[in-house]
Design a protein around this motif. Structure first.
Motif, PDB file in Angstrom:
ATOM      1  N   ASN A  21      34.546   5.917 -48.347  1.00 46.11           N
ATOM      2  CA  ASN A  21      33.215   5.318 -48.205  1.00 46.11           C
ATOM      3  C   ASN A  21      32.190   6.336 -47.699  1.00 46.11           C
ATOM      4  O   ASN A  21      31.440   6.079 -46.751  1.00 46.11           O
ATOM      5  CB  ASN A  21      33.238   4.098 -47.285  1.00 46.11           C
ATOM      6  N   ASN A  22      32.218   7.501 -48.320  1.00 46.32           N
ATOM      7  CA  ASN A  22      31.306   8.591 -47.958  1.00 46.32           C
ATOM      8  C   ASN A  22      31.456   9.062 -46.516  1.00 46.32           C
ATOM      9  O   ASN A  22      30.542   9.628 -45.936  1.00 46.32           O
ATOM     10  CB  ASN A  22      29.842   8.206 -48.222  1.00 46.32           C
ATOM     11  N   ILE A  23      32.608   8.786 -45.934  1.00 47.55           N
ATOM     12  CA  ILE A  23      32.888   9.288 -44.580  1.00 47.55           C
ATOM     13  C   ILE A  23      33.980  10.351 -44.698  1.00 47.55           C
ATOM     14  O   ILE A  23      35.027  10.127 -45.292  1.00 47.55           O
ATOM     15  CB  ILE A  23      33.339   8.145 -43.639  1.00 47.55           C
ATOM     16  N   TYR A  24      33.684  11.479 -44.098  1.00 40.46           N
ATOM     17  CA  TYR A  24      34.566  12.646 -44.157  1.00 40.46           C
ATOM     18  C   TYR A  24      35.249  12.776 -42.794  1.00 40.46           C
ATOM     19  O   TYR A  24      34.579  12.885 -41.760  1.00 40.46           O
ATOM     20  CB  TYR A  24      33.682  13.858 -44.472  1.00 40.46           C
ATOM     21  N   THR A  25      36.587  12.725 -42.773  1.00 39.93           N
ATOM     22  CA  THR A  25      37.338  12.817 -41.529  1.00 39.93           C
ATOM     23  C   THR A  25      38.440  13.859 -41.683  1.00 39.93           C
ATOM     24  O   THR A  25      39.129  13.897 -42.710  1.00 39.93           O
ATOM     25  CB  THR A  25      37.980  11.452 -41.159  1.00 39.93           C
ATOM     26  N   GLU A  26      38.606  14.687 -40.653  1.00 41.39           N
ATOM     27  CA  GLU A  26      39.679  15.692 -40.665  1.00 41.39           C
ATOM     28  C   GLU A  26      40.620  15.438 -39.493  1.00 41.39           C
ATOM     29  O   GLU A  26      40.182  15.126 -38.386  1.00 41.39           O
ATOM     30  CB  GLU A  26      39.119  17.116 -40.558  1.00 41.39           C
ATOM     31  N   TYR A  27      41.891  15.581 -39.780  1.00 40.23           N
ATOM     32  CA  TYR A  27      42.932  15.485 -38.762  1.00 40.23           C
ATOM     33  C   TYR A  27      43.669  16.813 -38.735  1.00 40.23           C
ATOM     34  O   TYR A  27      43.954  17.394 -39.785  1.00 40.23           O
ATOM     35  CB  TYR A  27      43.911  14.350 -39.075  1.00 40.23           C
ATOM     36  N   PHE A  28      43.995  17.287 -37.541  1.00 43.02           N
ATOM     37  CA  PHE A  28      44.674  18.575 -37.375  1.00 43.02           C
ATOM     38  C   PHE A  28      45.976  18.371 -36.624  1.00 43.02           C
ATOM     39  O   PHE A  28      46.058  17.543 -35.722  1.00 43.02           O
ATOM     40  CB  PHE A  28      43.816  19.543 -36.550  1.00 43.02           C
ATOM     41  N   GLU A  29      46.947  19.137 -36.995  1.00 48.05           N
ATOM     42  CA  GLU A  29      48.226  19.117 -36.275  1.00 48.05           C
ATOM     43  C   GLU A  29      48.797  20.525 -36.310  1.00 48.05           C
ATOM     44  O   GLU A  29      48.912  21.135 -37.381  1.00 48.05           O
ATOM     45  CB  GLU A  29      49.204  18.141 -36.940  1.00 48.05           C
ATOM     46  N   TRP A  51      45.324  17.882 -48.388  1.00 49.81           N
ATOM     47  CA  TRP A  51      46.157  18.507 -47.374  1.00 49.81           C
ATOM     48  C   TRP A  51      46.057  20.015 -47.503  1.00 49.81           C
ATOM     49  O   TRP A  51      46.097  20.559 -48.601  1.00 49.81           O
ATOM     50  CB  TRP A  51      47.625  18.135 -47.561  1.00 49.81           C
ATOM     51  N   ASN A  52      45.971  20.690 -46.362  1.00 53.27           N
ATOM     52  CA  ASN A  52      46.108  22.146 -46.294  1.00 53.27           C
ATOM     53  C   ASN A  52      47.200  22.406 -45.260  1.00 53.27           C
ATOM     54  O   ASN A  52      47.046  22.082 -44.086  1.00 53.27           O
ATOM     55  CB  ASN A  52      44.800  22.810 -45.873  1.00 53.27           C
ATOM     56  N   PHE A  53      48.316  23.004 -45.700  1.00 58.63           N
ATOM     57  CA  PHE A  53      49.487  23.174 -44.832  1.00 58.63           C
ATOM     58  C   PHE A  53      49.439  24.436 -43.976  1.00 58.63           C
ATOM     59  O   PHE A  53      50.356  24.693 -43.213  1.00 58.63           O
ATOM     60  CB  PHE A  53      50.767  23.145 -45.672  1.00 58.63           C
ATOM     61  N   GLY A  54      48.372  25.233 -44.118  1.00 57.93           N
ATOM     62  CA  GLY A  54      48.239  26.434 -43.290  1.00 57.93           C
ATOM     63  C   GLY A  54      49.245  27.504 -43.627  1.00 57.93           C
ATOM     64  O   GLY A  54      49.588  28.340 -42.779  1.00 57.93           O
ATOM     65  N   ASP A  55      49.742  27.508 -44.850  1.00 60.98           N
ATOM     66  CA  ASP A  55      50.801  28.415 -45.285  1.00 60.98           C
ATOM     67  C   ASP A  55      50.350  29.153 -46.557  1.00 60.98           C
ATOM     68  O   ASP A  55      50.883  28.909 -47.647  1.00 60.98           O
ATOM     69  CB  ASP A  55      52.076  27.595 -45.541  1.00 60.98           C
ATOM     70  N   PRO A  56      49.362  30.041 -46.448  1.00 62.97           N
ATOM     71  CA  PRO A  56      48.812  30.668 -47.658  1.00 62.97           C
ATOM     72  C   PRO A  56      49.828  31.465 -48.465  1.00 62.97           C
ATOM     73  O   PRO A  56      49.667  31.609 -49.679  1.00 62.97           O
ATOM     74  CB  PRO A  56      47.688  31.560 -47.133  1.00 62.97           C
ATOM     75  N   THR A  57      50.906  31.945 -47.851  1.00 66.13           N
ATOM     76  CA  THR A  57      51.902  32.701 -48.623  1.00 66.13           C
ATOM     77  C   THR A  57      52.684  31.813 -49.583  1.00 66.13           C
ATOM     78  O   THR A  57      53.380  32.317 -50.451  1.00 66.13           O
ATOM     79  CB  THR A  57      52.889  33.458 -47.699  1.00 66.13           C
ATOM     80  N   SER A  58      52.547  30.492 -49.458  1.00 66.03           N
ATOM     81  CA  SER A  58      53.213  29.596 -50.410  1.00 66.03           C
ATOM     82  C   SER A  58      52.372  29.390 -51.674  1.00 66.03           C
ATOM     83  O   SER A  58      52.750  28.612 -52.546  1.00 66.03           O
ATOM     84  CB  SER A  58      53.547  28.263 -49.749  1.00 66.03           C
ATOM     85  N   GLY A  59      51.228  30.090 -51.753  1.00 70.63           N
ATOM     86  CA  GLY A  59      50.413  30.048 -52.964  1.00 70.63           C
ATOM     87  C   GLY A  59      49.787  28.684 -53.193  1.00 70.63           C
ATOM     88  O   GLY A  59      49.302  28.034 -52.260  1.00 70.63           O
ATOM     89  N   SER A  60      49.818  28.220 -54.433  1.00 70.15           N
ATOM     90  CA  SER A  60      49.186  26.945 -54.786  1.00 70.15           C
ATOM     91  C   SER A  60      49.878  25.746 -54.140  1.00 70.15           C
ATOM     92  O   SER A  60      49.309  24.651 -54.098  1.00 70.15           O
ATOM     93  CB  SER A  60      49.162  26.771 -56.313  1.00 70.15           C
ATOM     94  N   PHE A  61      51.090  25.929 -53.621  1.00 74.75           N
ATOM     95  CA  PHE A  61      51.798  24.840 -52.930  1.00 74.75           C
ATOM     96  C   PHE A  61      51.253  24.604 -51.521  1.00 74.75           C
ATOM     97  O   PHE A  61      51.697  23.706 -50.825  1.00 74.75           O
ATOM     98  CB  PHE A  61      53.300  25.120 -52.868  1.00 74.75           C
ATOM     99  N   ASN A  62      50.297  25.447 -51.084  1.00 72.29           N
ATOM    100  CA  ASN A  62      49.717  25.319 -49.749  1.00 72.29           C
ATOM    101  C   ASN A  62      48.801  24.104 -49.634  1.00 72.29           C
ATOM    102  O   ASN A  62      48.513  23.653 -48.535  1.00 72.29           O
ATOM    103  CB  ASN A  62      48.936  26.590 -49.394  1.00 72.29           C
TER     104      ASN A  62
END
Length: 170
Positions: free
Chosen positions: A40-48, A3-14
């Motif tokens: 199974n070697n399949i890379y999928t990204e979901y965005f919100e 997960w990447n929460f798009g909140d870089p100011t939260s540091g390592s909790f991002n």
């Protein structure tokens, strides 16, 4: 899972590798959350895209002591709010005439965001003042007026602050 929460100011909790993480955003704003899954070697990204709205603003003021002469109005008004006071009132303000702890919960009717504030009010009795009967005295003499209460502070018309005031007739 990543997960990447798009909140870089939260540091390592991002970022998180938890299946069902919880993230507390550092401030209101627009954020893009990305969930990356490898299976199974399949890379999928979901965005919100999400919007974190600020808490409703509330400030009943500092704890305060009043003379018991006048009732006091506690006002929590702001647009688009629902109010719940500790006395069960749902008005935006309440009139109080006794000391105690007062609180209000507020909720924004559009976002559902909630906040609260508390104030402690102390109502003191108005001090009794008795300067005695009206008095006449002769020229070139003085007269002492005594407020007879050591528990208070004083301000006389000559800007002195003692418990007594000496009046001179010159």
């Amino acid at each position: 899972v990543w997960w990447n929460f798009g909140d870089p100011t939260s540091g390592s909790f991002n970022i998180s590798n938890d299946i069902a993480p919880v993230h507390i955003y550092s401030q209101p704003g627009l954020y893009r959350v990305v969930l990356t899954i490898w299976y199974n070697n399949i890379y999928t990204e979901y965005f919100e895209n999400i919007k974190i709205v600020p808490l409703p603003n509330i400030n009943l003021g500092s704890d305060t002591t009043f003379c018991h002469a006048e009732p006091y109005i506690l006002n929590a008004y702001s647009e688009h709010l629902i109010y719940q006071w500790n006395n069960l009132s749902t008005d935006s303000s309440i009139l109080v005439d006794t000391g105690g702890k007062y609180w209000v919960d507020i909720e924004n009717i559009y976002t559902g965001c909630k906040n609260s504030d508390t104030i402690n009010l102390i109502f003191s009795e108005i001090p009794e003042i008795n300067l005695g009967i009206d008095t006449s005295f002769c020229e070139s003499t003085s007269f002492v007026i005594d407020a007879y209460n050591e528990d208070y502070t004083y301000l006389w018309q000559d800007n002195s602050t003692n418990q007594t005031l000496t009046v001179n007739y010159d």
